[in-house]
Design a protein around this motif. Sequence first.
Motif, PDB file in Angstrom:
ATOM      1  N   PHE A   1       8.982   3.148  10.060  1.00 27.06           N
ATOM      2  CA  PHE A   1       7.038   3.253   9.343  1.00 27.06           C
ATOM      3  C   PHE A   1       6.730   4.302   8.386  1.00 27.06           C
ATOM      4  O   PHE A   1       6.341   5.549   9.341  1.00 27.06           O
ATOM      5  N   TYR A   2       6.182   4.381   7.246  1.00 24.97           N
ATOM      6  CA  TYR A   2       5.389   5.958   6.589  1.00 24.97           C
ATOM      7  C   TYR A   2       4.175   5.319   6.204  1.00 24.97           C
ATOM      8  O   TYR A   2       4.540   3.467   5.912  1.00 24.97           O
ATOM      9  N   GLY A   3       3.177   5.945   5.619  1.00 28.69           N
ATOM     10  CA  GLY A   3       1.633   4.842   4.753  1.00 28.69           C
ATOM     11  C   GLY A   3       0.521   4.874   5.522  1.00 28.69           C
ATOM     12  O   GLY A   3       0.886   5.672   7.159  1.00 28.69           O
ATOM     13  N   PRO A   4      -0.638   4.803   5.181  1.00 25.44           N
ATOM     14  CA  PRO A   4      -1.827   4.742   6.110  1.00 25.44           C
ATOM     15  C   PRO A   4      -1.780   4.478   7.074  1.00 25.44           C
ATOM     16  O   PRO A   4      -0.995   3.446   7.439  1.00 25.44           O
ATOM     17  N   GLY A   5      -1.985   4.875   8.481  1.00 20.31           N
ATOM     18  CA  GLY A   5      -2.025   4.280   9.268  1.00 20.31           C
ATOM     19  C   GLY A   5      -1.244   4.968  11.060  1.00 20.31           C
ATOM     20  O   GLY A   5      -1.159   4.550  11.692  1.00 20.31           O
TER      21      GLY A   5
ATOM     22  N   PHE B   1       6.815  -2.916  -2.808  1.00 23.04           N
ATOM     23  CA  PHE B   1       5.317  -3.433  -2.677  1.00 23.04           C
ATOM     24  C   PHE B   1       4.274  -2.817  -2.166  1.00 23.04           C
ATOM     25  O   PHE B   1       4.637  -2.298  -1.030  1.00 23.04           O
ATOM     26  N   ARG B   2       3.247  -3.050  -2.682  1.00 23.63           N
ATOM     27  CA  ARG B   2       1.875  -2.026  -1.910  1.00 23.63           C
ATOM     28  C   ARG B   2       0.460  -2.420  -2.465  1.00 23.63           C
ATOM     29  O   ARG B   2       0.739  -3.106  -2.971  1.00 23.63           O
ATOM     30  N   LEU B   3      -0.264  -2.251  -1.006  1.00 17.51           N
ATOM     31  CA  LEU B   3      -1.314  -3.341  -1.149  1.00 17.51           C
ATOM     32  C   LEU B   3      -2.346  -2.783  -2.341  1.00 17.51           C
ATOM     33  O   LEU B   3      -2.116  -1.273  -2.932  1.00 17.51           O
ATOM     34  N   LYS B   4      -2.853  -2.966  -3.589  1.00 16.82           N
ATOM     35  CA  LYS B   4      -4.106  -2.840  -4.303  1.00 16.82           C
ATOM     36  C   LYS B   4      -4.725  -1.451  -3.503  1.00 16.82           C
ATOM     37  O   LYS B   4      -4.545  -0.232  -4.931  1.00 16.82           O
ATOM     38  N   ASP B   5      -5.069  -1.593  -2.807  1.00 20.47           N
ATOM     39  CA  ASP B   5      -6.504  -0.688  -2.082  1.00 20.47           C
ATOM     40  C   ASP B   5      -5.277   0.801  -1.120  1.00 20.47           C
ATOM     41  O   ASP B   5      -6.128   1.123  -0.734  1.00 20.47           O
ATOM     42  N   SER B   6      -3.847  -0.052  -1.681  1.00 25.93           N
ATOM     43  CA  SER B   6      -3.303   1.745  -0.670  1.00 25.93           C
ATOM     44  C   SER B   6      -3.404   2.997  -0.764  1.00 25.93           C
ATOM     45  O   SER B   6      -3.542   3.559   0.190  1.00 25.93           O
ATOM     46  N   ALA B   7      -3.770   3.295  -2.053  1.00 22.91           N
ATOM     47  CA  ALA B   7      -3.630   5.140  -2.157  1.00 22.91           C
ATOM     48  C   ALA B   7      -4.712   4.819  -1.937  1.00 22.91           C
ATOM     49  O   ALA B   7      -5.019   6.565  -1.151  1.00 22.91           O
ATOM     50  N   SER B   8      -5.509   4.238  -1.308  1.00 28.94           N
ATOM     51  CA  SER B   8      -7.408   4.513  -1.176  1.00 28.94           C
ATOM     52  C   SER B   8      -7.161   4.570   0.348  1.00 28.94           C
ATOM     53  O   SER B   8      -8.980   4.581   0.949  1.00 28.94           O
ATOM     54  N   ARG B   9      -6.547   4.118   1.272  1.00 24.38           N
ATOM     55  CA  ARG B   9      -6.093   3.670   2.880  1.00 24.38           C
ATOM     56  C   ARG B   9      -6.503   5.333   3.176  1.00 24.38           C
ATOM     57  O   ARG B   9      -5.384   5.861   3.288  1.00 24.38           O
TER      58      ARG B   9
ATOM     59  N   HIS C   1       1.261   7.824  18.435  1.00 28.01           N
ATOM     60  CA  HIS C   1       0.089   7.704  17.396  1.00 28.01           C
ATOM     61  C   HIS C   1       1.326   9.008  17.006  1.00 28.01           C
ATOM     62  O   HIS C   1       1.708  10.008  16.777  1.00 28.01           O
ATOM     63  N   GLY C   2       2.362   8.387  15.665  1.00 33.57           N
ATOM     64  CA  GLY C   2       2.464   9.549  14.803  1.00 33.57           C
ATOM     65  C   GLY C   2       4.350  10.346  15.702  1.00 33.57           C
ATOM     66  O   GLY C   2       4.467  10.898  15.052  1.00 33.57           O
ATOM     67  N   LEU C   3       4.238   9.680  16.989  1.00 31.07           N
ATOM     68  CA  LEU C   3       5.561   9.853  16.828  1.00 31.07           C
ATOM     69  C   LEU C   3       5.859  11.289  17.418  1.00 31.07           C
ATOM     70  O   LEU C   3       6.670  12.105  17.266  1.00 31.07           O
ATOM     71  N   LYS C   4       4.440  12.073  18.133  1.00 33.70           N
ATOM     72  CA  LYS C   4       5.006  12.935  19.112  1.00 33.70           C
ATOM     73  C   LYS C   4       5.716  13.438  19.777  1.00 33.70           C
ATOM     74  O   LYS C   4       5.717  12.940  21.182  1.00 33.70           O
TER      75      LYS C   4
ATOM     76  N   PHE D   1       2.732   9.347   9.221  1.00 37.92           N
ATOM     77  CA  PHE D   1       3.474  10.228   8.440  1.00 37.92           C
ATOM     78  C   PHE D   1       2.892   9.534   6.956  1.00 37.92           C
ATOM     79  O   PHE D   1       2.382   7.982   6.127  1.00 37.92           O
ATOM     80  N   GLU D   2       3.354  10.026   5.451  1.00 34.95           N
ATOM     81  CA  GLU D   2       2.169   9.976   4.433  1.00 34.95           C
ATOM     82  C   GLU D   2       3.645   9.796   3.492  1.00 34.95           C
ATOM     83  O   GLU D   2       3.615   9.323   2.629  1.00 34.95           O
ATOM     84  N   ALA D   3       5.260  10.443   3.910  1.00 35.95           N
ATOM     85  CA  ALA D   3       5.602   9.972   3.572  1.00 35.95           C
ATOM     86  C   ALA D   3       7.149   9.658   4.030  1.00 35.95           C
ATOM     87  O   ALA D   3       6.817   9.758   6.113  1.00 35.95           O
ATOM     88  N   ALA D   4       8.079   9.202   3.719  1.00 39.35           N
ATOM     89  CA  ALA D   4       9.747   9.048   4.946  1.00 39.35           C
ATOM     90  C   ALA D   4       9.607   9.708   6.009  1.00 39.35           C
ATOM     91  O   ALA D   4      10.240  10.605   4.814  1.00 39.35           O
ATOM     92  N   PRO D   5      10.061   9.502   7.173  1.00 43.53           N
ATOM     93  CA  PRO D   5      10.161  10.468   8.442  1.00 43.53           C
ATOM     94  C   PRO D   5      11.133  10.896   8.536  1.00 43.53           C
ATOM     95  O   PRO D   5      12.037  11.602   8.631  1.00 43.53           O
TER      96      PRO D   5
END
Length: 230
Positions: A161-165, A222-230, A64-67, A168-172
Amino acid sequence: MLPLLREAGYQVTGATRAASKAEELRAAGVTPAVIDVFDAAALGLAIQAARPDVVVNQLTDLPHGLKPELMAEGLLRNARLRIEGTRNLVDAAVRAGARRVIAQSIAFVYAPGRAPHDESDPLNAPAEEPWRTTMEGVVTLERLTVSTAGFDGLVLRYGMFYGPGTGFEAAPGKPAVHVDAAAQAAILAIAHGTAGIYNIAEDDGTVSIAKARRELGFDPDFRLKDSASR
């Protein structure tokens, strides 16, 4: 992918290695199947029971998180999964009569050269480990998916990948893709596009996504509608 699949009305069987995740899948409206993909016989029985029209191969085994301190071992595990796991999954899909197989690959493996890279450009061929084995895994996964007779195989070469789960919150780095857009691409590939390889990433000049836009209707924003809250 799960909310998109549910919204589209698909019946979904979700595979997991961990029995503890079965209830999580069931609560999400998915029929769980606890499977070790290295157990070809058990995997075959599970796929036969599901009787899938489409198989989506999202197998990965990375930290997880590509440590960084865990990546060398993780890349070797992931390569084995891409080679042995994909072979078992493809064989099971053929026997079960699946019409389409969609597989997750990566878009940050092109050999140095002109950019943006399209899907016909050559891939890296590193000699050092763990990258040599990583590329063996990528090449094997893509060949098994696209060249196996009996189904239409689509390979999605994802950016980072970046985003919920993802950790990475931003593009790595580049190329990159938000997980919501990556999920949308897999859903689109169920019903659109011909067999072959597609770059799935943001339009940042690193790889060309023209084919995915044209044939799949892919939208990197494209973003899921609830993406910002996940």
